[in-house]
Design an enzyme around this catalytic site. Structure first.
Site, mmCIF file in Angstrom:
data_model
loop_
_atom_site.group_PDB
_atom_site.id
_atom_site.type_symbol
_atom_site.label_atom_id
_atom_site.label_comp_id
_atom_site.label_asym_id
_atom_site.label_seq_id
_atom_site.Cartn_x
_atom_site.Cartn_y
_atom_site.Cartn_z
ATOM 1 N N TYR A 136 7.176 15.638 5.797
ATOM 2 C CA TYR A 136 6.029 15.471 6.507
ATOM 3 C C TYR A 136 5.159 16.747 6.476
ATOM 4 O O TYR A 136 5.950 17.908 6.481
ATOM 5 C CB TYR A 136 6.254 15.190 7.817
ATOM 6 C CG TYR A 136 6.750 13.544 8.138
ATOM 7 C CD1 TYR A 136 6.000 12.565 7.899
ATOM 8 C CD2 TYR A 136 8.083 13.421 8.414
ATOM 9 C CE1 TYR A 136 6.340 11.376 8.079
ATOM 10 C CE2 TYR A 136 8.470 12.044 8.535
ATOM 11 C CZ TYR A 136 7.742 10.893 8.263
ATOM 12 O OH TYR A 136 7.910 9.741 8.432
ATOM 13 N N ASN A 176 -8.224 4.426 -2.144
ATOM 14 C CA ASN A 176 -7.775 3.286 -1.617
ATOM 15 C C ASN A 176 -7.022 2.434 -2.911
ATOM 16 O O ASN A 176 -6.985 2.693 -3.822
ATOM 17 C CB ASN A 176 -8.769 2.426 -0.995
ATOM 18 C CG ASN A 176 -8.086 1.182 0.175
ATOM 19 O OD1 ASN A 176 -7.001 1.143 0.072
ATOM 20 N ND2 ASN A 176 -9.056 0.551 0.700
ATOM 21 N N TYR A 206 6.865 8.255 3.493
ATOM 22 C CA TYR A 206 7.857 9.336 3.357
ATOM 23 C C TYR A 206 9.258 8.855 2.583
ATOM 24 O O TYR A 206 9.912 9.618 2.039
ATOM 25 C CB TYR A 206 8.421 9.750 4.717
ATOM 26 C CG TYR A 206 9.710 10.795 4.859
ATOM 27 C CD1 TYR A 206 9.194 11.725 5.221
ATOM 28 C CD2 TYR A 206 10.887 10.363 5.050
ATOM 29 C CE1 TYR A 206 10.234 13.044 5.317
ATOM 30 C CE2 TYR A 206 11.792 11.152 5.355
ATOM 31 C CZ TYR A 206 11.541 12.698 5.293
ATOM 32 O OH TYR A 206 12.325 13.528 5.559
ATOM 33 N N PHE A 261 6.961 2.624 4.223
ATOM 34 C CA PHE A 261 6.309 3.973 4.284
ATOM 35 C C PHE A 261 6.474 5.102 3.512
ATOM 36 O O PHE A 261 7.565 5.240 2.909
ATOM 37 C CB PHE A 261 6.928 4.522 5.876
ATOM 38 C CG PHE A 261 6.754 3.636 6.962
ATOM 39 C CD1 PHE A 261 5.477 3.732 7.830
ATOM 40 C CD2 PHE A 261 7.496 2.482 7.234
ATOM 41 C CE1 PHE A 261 5.071 2.890 8.803
ATOM 42 C CE2 PHE A 261 7.008 1.879 8.262
ATOM 43 C CZ PHE A 261 5.874 1.987 9.111
ATOM 44 N N HIS A 312 -2.163 1.840 7.440
ATOM 45 C CA HIS A 312 -2.504 1.590 5.898
ATOM 46 C C HIS A 312 -2.156 2.911 5.248
ATOM 47 O O HIS A 312 -2.805 4.052 5.456
ATOM 48 C CB HIS A 312 -3.831 1.158 5.687
ATOM 49 C CG HIS A 312 -4.289 0.726 4.020
ATOM 50 N ND1 HIS A 312 -3.511 0.296 3.321
ATOM 51 C CD2 HIS A 312 -5.525 1.157 3.438
ATOM 52 C CE1 HIS A 312 -4.138 0.103 2.289
ATOM 53 N NE2 HIS A 312 -5.198 0.785 2.270
ATOM 54 N N CYS A 315 0.830 -1.139 0.144
ATOM 55 C CA CYS A 315 -0.036 -0.014 0.034
ATOM 56 C C CYS A 315 0.850 1.138 0.059
ATOM 57 O O CYS A 315 0.616 2.284 -0.566
ATOM 58 C CB CYS A 315 -0.844 0.007 1.337
ATOM 59 S SG CYS A 315 -0.180 -0.032 2.842
#
Ligand SMILES: *[C@@H]1O[C@H](CO)[C@@H](O)[C@H](O)[C@H]1NC(C)=O
Ligand SMILES: *[C@@H]1O[C@H](CO)[C@@H](O)[C@H](O)[C@H]1NC(C)=O
Ligand SMILES: *[C@@H]1O[C@H](CO)[C@@H](O)[C@H](O)[C@H]1NC(C)=O
Ligand SMILES: *[C@@H]1O[C@H](CO)[C@@H](O)[C@H](O)[C@H]1NC(C)=O
Ligand SMILES: *[C@@H]1O[C@H](CO)[C@@H](O)[C@H](O)[C@H]1NC(C)=O
Length: 466
Positions: free
Chosen positions: A349, A432, A306, A304, A407, A260
């Protein structure tokens, strides 16, 4: 599937022969653990990005120089000569430092300890350093505290290895009915595509077992200038329809791979290419390239945004889907080397560092810059979402042993539902990666303004280099 579920992809050795397991990293480090004095042992520089840091620190690949820095909460770093830079924690996985024209990123150290993993937050795994133009690469490791204490480590926290279940998902009409009856905001449904699926695969689809961050930061208070800027924004906004134009690439299906983070990251880059080029360039990027080739993530075991939408896209670039079509499984890097790579930069971020996010900043950046990657906690009831504005009902799926995961998805818009004038509900619109037949054509809406399932805590953005 079972050999993947052992989660042990390969073993490698580091320094004192600690066994390290590569999976969605079990490191679990907080600001408190990381803030302080660090010594970076840096290897030979002058390499390009093909540098392999895996066995850095061994005799064949020894450190050559040192850098001493002090990390202050939340984002200031000062070196031994008084030069300033900035840094951010990266979820609970590691940290990135930018100082004196160089970037340093490494995952925090962890070690298998019987059935558990110890997070060793005062040391890093071998990481990557290069100048801010992506040249002159070197490996490094970081040690917190005085250099002589290298071999003493702190067990800051322990992540217990999970028992894997071979159970298959069976939807239960009773739960769907309970969700429907217990509230009016959203509707649940049974999904034929989940029926009989391995529970492990569904957990992986929602981010994977180790994606959960036990100490997700709360959104920061809105500063008055941001409140003013946010109040000037439209009351509702949707990148799928901005004056009749759609800037969001088509819905995809990640399958049972824990990718994801790659889909959300690439979907942001795809949308931002469209935004920046007035929809004249509509790339679809290759998540398989990320799954197979990125050392900044853990393939089908997680990762992740980032580190992918930003750091991987800046350091290694992205390729189009046809350069490595999606397979939804791990493998060695098979991306066509002749494919051109495209890059992004200024990844961050939202708010500037981990933990600086809030709803107003998300809307300001969404409208001005384009869709962004967000993450939220998936509870049992979310799998059955069909339509409406999701919020966690607290109802447990007693027959399917799910676990809370984190997620990654793509934020594309926001609005307010005033169909009940006594109780108008603000919502986000989110893309999604579970196919078009899930939710509202592959999208869902979720409550906005109260950090529902932590969705207002860790938004990430980056900017394509055209
Ligand atoms: C780096 O080197 C290690 C062994 O030294 C090897 O197992 C690994 O596959 C290499 N990684 C990459 C990305 O080439
Ligand atoms: C991770 O660390 C936090 C804060 O130190 C702690 O509360 C939590 O229990 C840890 N989680 C795991 C799975 O070890
Ligand atoms: C569905 O859930 C209900 C109550 O939660 C339970 O009584 C029933 O046995 C379940 N059905 C199946 C097929 O698991
Ligand atoms: C729940 O509500 C949805 C939408 O109205 C409907 O399609 C579904 O059949 C309902 N399911 C149950 C078990 O009530
Ligand atoms: C952007 O594209 C739209 C639709 O194709 C067109 O009407 C508009 O003039 C374009 N804007 C610019 C600044 O080129």
């Amino acid at each position: 599937m079972m050999e993947v579920t052992t989660m042990i992809k390969y073993l490698l050795c580091f320094a004192s022969l600690w066994a390290i397991v590569a999976a969605d990293t079990p490191a679990n480090c907080t600001y408190q653990d990381i803030v302080g004095q660090w010594t970076f042992q840096i290897g030979e520089s002058g390499h390009d990005r093909s540098l392999n840091c895996t066995n850095f620190g061994s005799q064949q690949n020894p450190p050559k120089s040192k850098l001493r820095v002090t990390l202050y909460f939340p984002d200031l770093v000062v070196d031994e000569f008084g030069n300033n830079g900035w840094w951010t924690l990266i979820y609970n996985q590691g940290f990135e430092v930018v100082i004196n024209g160089r970037k340093f990123f490494a995952f925090s150290m962890y070690k298998k300890h019987g059935k558990d993993y110890d997070s060793i937050c005062d040391q890093t795994l071998p990481g990557w350093s290069h100048d801010i133009f992506g040249r002159n690469w070197a490996c490094y490791t970081g040690t917190k505290g005085t250099p002589l204490t290298t071999l003493k480590y702190q067990r800051n926290s322990v992540v217990t290895e999970h028992k894997f279940t071979s159970l298959k998902y069976q939807s239960n009409t009773t739960l769907v009915g309970e969700i429907n009856r217990s509230q009016k905001s959203w509707k649940a449904a049974k999904y034929a595509q989940f029926e009989g699926m391995q529970i492990e695969d569904m957990i992986r689809m929602a981010g994977g077992r180790k994606s959960r961050i036990p100490s997700i930061p709360k959104p920061v208070a809105v500063r008055s200038e941001h409140a003013r800027m946010a109040s000037d924004l439209p009351k509702s906004f949707d990148w799928r329809n901005v004056e009749g134009l759609n800037y969001v690439s088509p819905i995809r299906n990640q399958g049972s791979c824990g990718s994801c983070y790659a889909f959300a990251s690439l979907a942001m880059n795809e949308a931002r290419w469209r935004v920046m080029t007035n929809n004249t360039v509509q790339p679809v990027f290759s998540p398989q390239d990320v799954v197979e080739c990125s050392q900044y993530s853990q393939g089908c075991e997680g990762g992740f945004p980032y580190l992918i939408s930003g750091k991987y896209a800046e350091d290694f670039g992205l390729v189009l889907e046809e350069c490595n079509p999606y397979k939804g499984s791990d493998g060695s890097c098979s991306t066509l080397q002749s494919c051109p790579r495209v890059y992004s930069t200024r990844y961050e971020y939202v708010g500037g560092f981990y933990g600086a996010c809030n709803e107003a900043l998300m809307r300001i950046n969404l409208v001005n810059n384009g869709p962004m990657a967000v993450a939220f906690e998936v509870y049992d009831d979310f799998f059955s979402y069909k339509s409406g504005i999701y919020h966690h009902t607290g109802l447990k799926d007693k027959f399917n042993p799910f676990e809370i995961t984190n997620h990654a998805v793509l934020l594309v818009g926001y609005g307010t539902d005033s169909s009940n004038p006594e109780n108008p509900q603000d919502y986000w619109i989110v893309k999604n990666s579970w196919g078009e037949s899930w939710g509202e054509g592959g999208y869902f809406r979720i409550r906005r303004g109260n950090d529902e399932c932590s969705i207002e805590s860790i938004a990430v953005q980056s900017f394509p280099i055209m």
